[in-house]
Design an enzyme around this catalytic site. Sequence first.
Site, mmCIF file in Angstrom:
data_model
loop_
_atom_site.group_PDB
_atom_site.id
_atom_site.type_symbol
_atom_site.label_atom_id
_atom_site.label_comp_id
_atom_site.label_asym_id
_atom_site.label_seq_id
_atom_site.Cartn_x
_atom_site.Cartn_y
_atom_site.Cartn_z
ATOM 1 C CG ASN A 2 -2.224 0.708 1.004
ATOM 2 O OD1 ASN A 2 -2.227 1.828 0.529
ATOM 3 N ND2 ASN A 2 -3.333 0.092 1.382
ATOM 4 C CG HIS A 40 22.717 7.370 13.855
ATOM 5 N ND1 HIS A 40 23.714 8.160 13.334
ATOM 6 C CD2 HIS A 40 21.599 7.692 13.177
ATOM 7 C CE1 HIS A 40 23.210 8.936 12.406
ATOM 8 N NE2 HIS A 40 21.917 8.674 12.285
ATOM 9 C CB ALA A 51 -3.470 -1.731 12.254
ATOM 10 C CE LYS A 86 0.249 -8.675 24.675
ATOM 11 N NZ LYS A 86 0.026 -8.481 26.085
#
Length: 186
Positions: free
Chosen positions: A84, A115, A160, A180
Amino acid sequence: MKIIIKIFFFFKKLLYSNFSNNNNTEGTFQSHQPVVVRGKGKIRFGKQVSFGVINSPHFYNSYAYIEARTPDSYIEFGENININNSFSVISEKKIVVGNNVLIGFNCTITDSNFHDLNPKNRAATDPNPEDVVIEENVFIGNNVTILKGVTIGKNTVVAASSVVTKSFPENVVIAGIPAKVIQQLA
């Protein structure tokens, strides 16, 4: 009006293609919105890889960003992948997206912190990038972030707005920050 939108997106994709600088790619992809392909590493596209969804959020105001940052970086997209809008994937080592994967809007996949976490070396790049593997038939929901060192097993669903910081087996639903297991799939 439709012709104006088609013309607009033709020129928008053309403009954004000028930001691409990676000449080490194999295969092709279909784009419904602009795609920027950058970096010094290798990027491979399998058959039927598609970026952008017209009837979805972020279509008119975003683009896909793909970067194999270093000469040793590698990004591979399998076959039959639908991604998407507003997608980004950045590799300093290796990222593999398997066959038949669906990815929602505004998702990010990275294999590095980019970093060094040591405060004395913060300006240096991550000394330990780790591979990311998304196995076949995975469904990744909207607004998901997948971080370095993660393997997502086949048929798994990533809910989501999840942040995936560790690996998960096949046939599960994962959700949360950090993600989880919330359900086993048959």
